[in-house]
Design a protein around this motif. Structure first.
Motif, mmCIF file in Angstrom:
data_model
loop_
_atom_site.group_PDB
_atom_site.id
_atom_site.type_symbol
_atom_site.label_atom_id
_atom_site.label_comp_id
_atom_site.label_asym_id
_atom_site.label_seq_id
_atom_site.Cartn_x
_atom_site.Cartn_y
_atom_site.Cartn_z
ATOM 1 N N ILE A 185 0.847 -1.200 0.000
ATOM 2 C CA ILE A 185 0.000 0.000 0.000
ATOM 3 C C ILE A 185 0.885 1.253 0.000
ATOM 4 C CG2 ILE A 185 -1.791 1.302 1.208
ATOM 5 C CD1 ILE A 185 -2.667 -1.294 2.530
ATOM 6 N N ILE A 186 0.717 2.077 -1.011
ATOM 7 C CA ILE A 186 1.408 3.375 -1.058
ATOM 8 C C ILE A 186 0.577 4.357 -0.247
ATOM 9 C CG2 ILE A 186 2.215 5.250 -2.540
ATOM 10 C CD1 ILE A 186 2.379 3.142 -4.806
ATOM 11 N N GLN A 187 1.132 4.868 0.857
ATOM 12 C CA GLN A 187 0.403 5.777 1.736
ATOM 13 C C GLN A 187 0.875 7.219 1.537
ATOM 14 O OE1 GLN A 187 -0.098 4.270 5.886
ATOM 15 N NE2 GLN A 187 1.154 2.557 5.189
ATOM 16 N N ALA A 188 -0.078 8.131 1.472
ATOM 17 C CA ALA A 188 0.248 9.549 1.304
ATOM 18 C C ALA A 188 -0.848 10.390 1.956
ATOM 19 C CB ALA A 188 0.377 9.893 -0.178
ATOM 20 N N ALA A 189 -0.572 11.685 2.106
ATOM 21 C CA ALA A 189 -1.545 12.574 2.747
ATOM 22 C C ALA A 189 -1.480 13.969 2.140
ATOM 23 C CB ALA A 189 -1.279 12.643 4.247
ATOM 24 N N TYR A 190 -2.617 14.635 2.144
ATOM 25 C CA TYR A 190 -2.691 16.059 1.803
ATOM 26 C C TYR A 190 -2.974 16.827 3.095
ATOM 27 C CZ TYR A 190 -2.995 15.349 -3.285
ATOM 28 O OH TYR A 190 -2.736 15.036 -4.607
ATOM 29 N N ILE A 191 -2.103 17.756 3.457
ATOM 30 C CA ILE A 191 -2.371 18.659 4.572
ATOM 31 C C ILE A 191 -3.110 19.851 3.982
ATOM 32 C CG2 ILE A 191 -1.371 19.918 6.501
ATOM 33 C CD1 ILE A 191 -0.839 16.854 6.485
ATOM 34 N N CYS A 192 -4.368 20.023 4.348
ATOM 35 C CA CYS A 192 -5.207 20.997 3.634
ATOM 36 C C CYS A 192 -6.271 21.567 4.571
ATOM 37 C CB CYS A 192 -5.870 20.322 2.432
ATOM 38 S SG CYS A 192 -6.906 18.898 2.892
ATOM 39 N N TYR A 193 -6.978 22.552 4.057
ATOM 40 C CA TYR A 193 -8.152 23.060 4.764
ATOM 41 C C TYR A 193 -9.353 22.217 4.348
ATOM 42 C CZ TYR A 193 -5.343 27.134 5.996
ATOM 43 O OH TYR A 193 -4.359 27.947 6.500
ATOM 44 N N GLU A 194 -10.377 22.191 5.185
ATOM 45 C CA GLU A 194 -11.567 21.382 4.906
ATOM 46 C C GLU A 194 -12.170 21.748 3.547
ATOM 47 O OE1 GLU A 194 -14.306 18.383 5.678
ATOM 48 O OE2 GLU A 194 -12.528 18.924 6.831
ATOM 49 N N SER A 195 -12.192 23.036 3.236
ATOM 50 C CA SER A 195 -12.802 23.496 1.979
ATOM 51 C C SER A 195 -12.020 23.069 0.743
ATOM 52 C CB SER A 195 -12.927 25.026 2.000
ATOM 53 O OG SER A 195 -11.635 25.623 2.133
ATOM 54 N N GLN A 196 -10.782 22.587 0.930
ATOM 55 C CA GLN A 196 -9.960 22.194 -0.216
ATOM 56 C C GLN A 196 -10.102 20.704 -0.566
ATOM 57 O OE1 GLN A 196 -6.227 23.530 1.495
ATOM 58 N NE2 GLN A 196 -6.162 25.345 0.177
ATOM 59 N N LEU A 200 -7.801 2.391 -4.976
ATOM 60 C CA LEU A 200 -7.495 3.592 -4.195
ATOM 61 C C LEU A 200 -8.472 3.729 -3.036
ATOM 62 C CD1 LEU A 200 -6.114 6.416 -3.778
ATOM 63 C CD2 LEU A 200 -7.765 7.322 -5.440
ATOM 64 N N VAL A 201 -7.935 4.021 -1.853
ATOM 65 C CA VAL A 201 -8.751 4.373 -0.686
ATOM 66 C C VAL A 201 -8.427 5.820 -0.322
ATOM 67 C CG1 VAL A 201 -9.066 4.018 1.799
ATOM 68 C CG2 VAL A 201 -8.966 2.048 0.265
ATOM 69 N N ILE A 202 -9.476 6.635 -0.157
ATOM 70 C CA ILE A 202 -9.298 8.019 0.270
ATOM 71 C C ILE A 202 -9.979 8.201 1.621
ATOM 72 C CG2 ILE A 202 -9.864 10.439 -0.197
ATOM 73 C CD1 ILE A 202 -9.722 9.832 -3.174
ATOM 74 N N ASN A 203 -9.236 8.649 2.610
ATOM 75 C CA ASN A 203 -9.814 9.034 3.897
ATOM 76 C C ASN A 203 -10.193 10.501 3.806
ATOM 77 O OD1 ASN A 203 -9.453 6.538 5.390
ATOM 78 N ND2 ASN A 203 -7.268 6.982 5.354
ATOM 79 N N PHE A 204 -11.465 10.772 3.538
ATOM 80 C CA PHE A 204 -11.906 12.167 3.448
ATOM 81 C C PHE A 204 -11.725 12.848 4.803
ATOM 82 C CE2 PHE A 204 -14.795 15.733 2.995
ATOM 83 C CZ PHE A 204 -14.607 16.112 1.676
ATOM 84 N N ASP A 210 -1.552 -4.292 -5.968
ATOM 85 C CA ASP A 210 -1.019 -3.033 -5.461
ATOM 86 C C ASP A 210 -2.186 -2.116 -5.089
ATOM 87 O OD1 ASP A 210 1.637 -3.771 -5.868
ATOM 88 O OD2 ASP A 210 1.576 -3.163 -7.972
ATOM 89 N N GLY A 211 -1.892 -1.103 -4.292
ATOM 90 C CA GLY A 211 -2.947 -0.174 -3.921
ATOM 91 C C GLY A 211 -2.376 1.112 -3.365
ATOM 92 N N CYS A 212 -3.245 2.109 -3.270
ATOM 93 C CA CYS A 212 -2.823 3.432 -2.787
ATOM 94 C C CYS A 212 -3.855 3.939 -1.782
ATOM 95 C CB CYS A 212 -2.708 4.401 -3.963
ATOM 96 S SG CYS A 212 -2.110 6.036 -3.509
ATOM 97 N N ALA A 213 -3.376 4.601 -0.732
ATOM 98 C CA ALA A 213 -4.260 5.180 0.280
ATOM 99 C C ALA A 213 -3.857 6.636 0.512
ATOM 100 C CB ALA A 213 -4.169 4.402 1.580
ATOM 101 N N ILE A 214 -4.828 7.549 0.356
ATOM 102 C CA ILE A 214 -4.580 8.980 0.547
ATOM 103 C C ILE A 214 -5.478 9.490 1.670
ATOM 104 C CG2 ILE A 214 -4.748 11.269 -0.506
ATOM 105 C CD1 ILE A 214 -4.223 9.952 -3.208
#
Length: 420
Positions: free
Chosen positions: A219-230, A315-319, A341-345
């Protein structure tokens, strides 16, 4: 250890051989021999460890040996959700293929015809009943369900059942069971309320605990540090150049799932939603459409994080950041299954940074932070508050000083009033 090394009935081994099940998972290797000996057991293991087979195989093996009443219910398996009940029923059908063992799934959210089918199975005495608590109690309240001959009582995902408010329902069902029975409980976590339940319904249980496993290496793990509105604009940007396929988006609540689903529909994305407000037939239809590729994106609460067997998720996205590390592992574990393979953001807004840091701490790794495109404007810096004993001491000292200062001002005010 191989299944053939266990003292299972030949018909069970034949079914396992036909399914090409050769090697036991750790939880199966530890629990099956103990359950075959008749022990009560608490198993602490997460989804994906093979726990369903760990309790089904020894119970089916014992039923196969005979000596149980043919016209009575011999085993009750409690499940927190309809989806998990259906999945357990499917596995039981496969494992009992070469055995004369009957089973009936009992769960809510369906029509009157289904209810009558369940009633028939319960009154004729199915060997194994796989049920959600509320639906089973609905049948019990009508007076035709006899649980006095049950030999095996199993609680699967007990922590989730208690989280959903089923404690009283479970106790009500337990009161109808014979005292002489084998009770098996599986839970992903072991908080105090689970221990309390265990002490009430199990007899001298053996506890087997498997540590929460790390996510699959693929699993390729990544994150976006963002504001809720983004968050929504980022999703739109992600799927603007590449068509989404086999994507699950997890949100923290039913309301959030509905909001995100509507927003994605306005983007002309092929999306379905999954939460407990939907009727059972609708939930089954959406899962079927998603499995068959007619829905590309599934927006869901944690109802899909555990106990739902969907392979080939790309792909799994944790909103929203999950509440704890175990939920994070369960969620992203939907991808990279069956050697894929898979990706999780994960989207992390400014108020979720501490929770996300705890997840990184649990994983013992820094999850890669993706850059937000400049067109979305400013983004928050990743600055979680790292709590230490020194910080806590400082906070306590600060609070005490504030209290003292407040008291000083109060006394000073009284003195001034007297003077005036």
């Amino acid at each position: 250890m191989k299944f053939s090394d266990l003292n299972l009935e030949q018909s069970v081994l034949s079914a396992l051989d036909a399914m090409n099940f050769i090697e036991c998972t750790p939880v199966q290797e530890e629990t099956i021999p103990l359950l075959l000996e008749g022990n009560d057991l608490i198993g602490v293991a997460q989804t994906g460890t093979g726990k369903t087979a760990a309790y089904l195989l020894p119970v089916l093996s014992k039923l196969c040996e005979g000596g149980f009443p043919e016209e009575d219910i011999n085993c009750i398996i409690m499940s927190p959700t309809r989806e998990l009940a259906i999945q357990i029923d499917r596995q039981m059908e496969a494992f009992s293929y070469f055995m004369p063992i009957s089973g009936v799934p009992v769960y809510g959210g369906n029509d009157g015809i289904r209810f009558e089918q369940e009633k028939k199975g319960l009154t004729l005495g199915a060997d194994v009943v796989i049920a959600t608590p509320g639906r089973l109690l609905s049948h019990i309240s009508l007076g035709y369900v006899d649980l006095s001959k049950v030999s095996f009582f199993i609680l699967d995902e007990a922590d989730r059942m208690l989280d959903m408010g089923f404690y009283d329902d479970i106790i009500q069902i337990v009161k109808l069971l014979p005292k002489e029975r084998q009770t098996i409980m599986f839970s992903a976590t072991m908080p105090e309320k689970i221990r309390q339940l265990a002490s009430n319904i199990l007899t001298n249980p053996i506890e087997i605990k498997l540590a929460v496993s790390q996510p699959a290496e693929k699993i390729i793990q990544a994150a976006y540090i963002c504001y809720e509105s983004q968050k929504l604009p980022i999703i739109q940007d992600l799927f603007s150049s590449q068509k989404p396929e086999r994507v699950i988006i997890f949100a923290s609540s039913k309301m959030k799932v509905k909001e995100v689903t509507k927003a994605l529909m306005r983007m002309n994305l092929n999306v379905g939603e999954m939460h407990s407000d939907l009727e059972q037939c609708k939930r089954e239809e959406i899962l079927h459409e998603f499995r068959n590729g007619r829905i590309n994106i599934l927006v869901a609460t944690d109802i899909v994080a555990r106990g739902i067997d969907i392979d080939d998720i790309r792909l799994v996205i944790n909103f929203d950041v999950p509440h704890d590390s175990e939920d994070y592992v369960h969620r992203i574990g939907r991808t990279a299954r069956a050697n894929n393979d898979g990706c999780a953001i994960t989207f992390v807004n400014e108020t979720e940074q501490n929770k996300f840091f705890q997840i990184e701490k649990f994983l013992d790794k820094d999850i890669y932070k993706l850059q937000i495109p400049d067109m979305f404007g400013e983004r928050p810096q990743y600055k979680p508050v790292i709590k230490t004993r020194r910080n806590n001491q400082k906070n306590r000292t600060s609070k005490n000083n504030k209290r003292k200062y407040a008291g000083y001002n109060k006394n000073k005010s009284k003195e001034n009033t007297k003077k005036e």
